[in-house]
Every structure is written in structure tokens, then in C-alpha cells.
Design a protein around this motif. Structure first.
Motif, mmCIF file in Angstrom:
data_model
loop_
_atom_site.group_PDB
_atom_site.id
_atom_site.type_symbol
_atom_site.label_atom_id
_atom_site.label_comp_id
_atom_site.label_asym_id
_atom_site.label_seq_id
_atom_site.Cartn_x
_atom_site.Cartn_y
_atom_site.Cartn_z
ATOM 1 N N SER A 206 0.813 -1.215 0.000
ATOM 2 C CA SER A 206 0.000 0.000 0.000
ATOM 3 C C SER A 206 0.847 1.267 0.000
ATOM 4 O O SER A 206 0.349 2.353 -0.266
ATOM 5 N N ALA A 207 2.161 1.114 0.320
ATOM 6 C CA ALA A 207 3.044 2.288 0.305
ATOM 7 C C ALA A 207 3.265 2.786 -1.112
ATOM 8 O O ALA A 207 3.706 3.918 -1.317
ATOM 9 N N GLY A 208 2.972 1.923 -2.086
ATOM 10 C CA GLY A 208 3.031 2.360 -3.475
ATOM 11 C C GLY A 208 4.419 2.635 -3.993
ATOM 12 O O GLY A 208 4.604 3.456 -4.878
ATOM 13 N N SER A 209 5.444 1.952 -3.441
ATOM 14 C CA SER A 209 6.809 2.199 -3.897
ATOM 15 C C SER A 209 7.145 1.419 -5.168
ATOM 16 O O SER A 209 8.149 1.696 -5.804
ATOM 17 N N GLY A 210 6.303 0.441 -5.541
ATOM 18 C CA GLY A 210 6.535 -0.308 -6.768
ATOM 19 C C GLY A 210 7.533 -1.439 -6.592
ATOM 20 O O GLY A 210 8.365 -1.423 -5.688
ATOM 21 N N ASP A 211 7.450 -2.427 -7.477
ATOM 22 C CA ASP A 211 8.376 -3.564 -7.465
ATOM 23 C C ASP A 211 8.394 -4.304 -6.131
ATOM 24 O O ASP A 211 9.438 -4.818 -5.710
ATOM 25 N N GLU A 212 7.261 -4.340 -5.451
ATOM 26 C CA GLU A 212 7.211 -5.042 -4.160
ATOM 27 C C GLU A 212 7.516 -6.529 -4.314
ATOM 28 O O GLU A 212 7.946 -7.180 -3.362
ATOM 29 N N ASP A 213 7.282 -7.057 -5.504
ATOM 30 C CA ASP A 213 7.501 -8.495 -5.714
ATOM 31 C C ASP A 213 8.980 -8.855 -5.707
ATOM 32 O O ASP A 213 9.322 -10.035 -5.675
ATOM 33 N N TYR A 214 9.836 -7.864 -5.757
ATOM 34 C CA TYR A 214 11.274 -8.108 -5.742
ATOM 35 C C TYR A 214 11.873 -7.759 -4.381
ATOM 36 O O TYR A 214 13.080 -7.522 -4.277
ATOM 37 N N CYS A 215 11.051 -7.723 -3.347
ATOM 38 C CA CYS A 215 11.538 -7.400 -2.007
ATOM 39 C C CYS A 215 11.160 -8.521 -1.043
ATOM 40 O O CYS A 215 10.011 -8.980 -1.022
#
Length: 234
Positions: A206-215
Motif C-alpha cells: 500500500s506504500a506504493g513504492s513499486g516492485d514489491e515483488d522483488y523485495c
């Protein structure tokens, strides 16, 4: 010729058909993106967990085959070196050396890289070094000979690093020369835009930083006993 027997699509029928096809294609695209995101997230989690388990098993096995050692960082005989950018753990036959993710990322305010090779530009992440006697802890400022070291973290597209490494000594029996150690390792990806400020977890989607799938960040805890085997000469 009977013109009245010819039939075709009306404009309204064509518009309805095109709308249906558009919605179908959109649904397929959204589903494909979601499957791709789930796949990428799964690969990231798998890489972090595989690396964490492999390192945990290796450290546990190495310590169990070592004699008890000092990990009091204030002691002159310590086998556990802690610096702002990394550290070392000398178990006798092998030494583990690491640089923290924040040091590897660099930038303003980042701690300095601690562990370096004697030659070359390859960066140390987490290495296991053949180091009989623990010379790397006797000489904390010494660099690592690359030929003696094995890198245990993947520097590929997931950019895995150590975010935290601590070791504490529990109970010790001086008569039978055995001691318990607890090692806590936090491993994960190293994109600062995806991590919280303390590097211990990823930002919420929900923070909307993008690329969450790579974290992905995970903590591994080992409890092991030194002194199970005969002296290693340490």
C-alpha cells in the motif's frame, strides 16, 4: 435476386461484440500480470529462504565442529568483530565475513565497506574463508584473500545481502569444553526504495513504492553447541 434474404450485423451488434472482446482481452491481461507478480514474488522468497537455510546450516555445522570461542566484542581475545559496515566471526578453521546491505548500497550517511579482498574489485557480501587460527579476527584491519573465500550470497537480479548478523554466547561448561551459541542472521534484497529505514522488512504494498515483488527480508536463528568434536587446532 432476393435482396431481403441477405443478413448482416448492425452497428449496435458490432459495438457490443467489440466491447465484449475488449473486456475479455483486458481480463486476460490483468490475470497474466497477476500471475507474473505472484511468480516473481515466489522466486524472491525462495531465493532468500534458500540462501538463509544454506548459510544457517553451514554456520551451525562449522560451530559444532569448533572449540568454544570468545564472542565478547570488548575482549582482546574475541572471535567476533563488529564494525558499522560489516563484521567477522572466526570459528577456528573457518571465518565468516560480511558487509551489511547499507554499506554495499553506499550513498550519503552509509557506513563504510568493512571487508575487502586483497586484490580485485569484486565486492564481499557474505563469504566463508579458510582461516586456520582466526587470523582475520586477530588482525581486524586485514583484507581477505579471494582464493581462500567462497561467496555464499547471490548478487544477481535479487541482490541478496546481510542486513543484520549477531552472535551471542550462552551457557558454557569449562570442564567438558562445550558452549552454546545463538546466531541471528537477517537476509534479504537490498533495494532501499522497497525497504523500511531499519532494513528489517519490506514496505507494505500500500506504500506504493513499486516492485514489491522483488523485495523480501527474513530472519534466521541458529542455536548450536561448540565442542562436540575433537580439537581443530584452534
Amino acid at each position: 435476386m432476393n435482396q431481403g434474404s441477405k443478413k448482416g450485423f448492425t452497428i449496435i451488434e458490432l459495438m457490443l461484440s467489440m466491447s465484449f472482446v475488449s473486456l475479455l482481452l483486458m481480463a486476460i491481461a490483468v490475470t497474466t500480470i497477476q500471475i507474473s507478480n505472484i511468480y516473481n514474488k515466489g522466486i524472491t522468497l525462495r531465493e532468500v529462504n534458500q540462501a538463509g537455510r544454506a548459510i544457517s546450516d553451514d554456520i551451525g555445522r562449522t560451530i559444532s565442529q569448533s572449540e568454544p570461542f570468545d564472542v565478547d566484542t570488548t575482549s582482546p581475545t574475541t572471535r567476533y568483530i563488529v564494525k558499522p559496515g560489516g563484521g567477522r566471526l572466526c570459528t577456528g578453521r573457518f571465518t565468516y565475513a560480511w558487509n551489511l546491505g547499507s554499506a554495499i548500497r553506499g550513498g550519503a550517511g552509509a557506513p563504510a565497506i568493512y571487508n575487502k579482498y586483497t586484490a580485485g574489485t569484486v565486492q564481499v557480501r557474505f563469504v566463508k574463508v579458510t582461516d586456520n587460527g582466526g587470523s582475520l579476527c586477530d588482525n581486524p584491519a586485514s583484507n581477505i584473500v579471494k582464493a581462500n573465500a567462497t561467496e555464499q550470497l547471490n548478487s544477481g537480479d535479487r541482490d541478496l545481502v546481510v542486513h543484520l548478523f549477531t552472535v551471542t554466547k550462552g551457557s558454557e561448561d569449562l570442564i567438558i569444553k562445550q558452549a552454546l551459541y545463538s546466531v541471528v542472521i537477517t537476509l534479504g534484497t537490498n533495494d532501499s526504495s522497497q525497504l523500511l529505514a531499519n532494513d528489517t522488512s519490506c514496505r507494505a504494498p500500500s506504500a506504493g513504492s513499486g516492485d514489491e515483488d522483488y523485495c523480501s527480508v527474513n530472519q534466521f536463528t541458529i542455536t548450536t553447541r561448540a565442542g562436540n568434536k575433537v580439537s581443530t587446532g584452534y
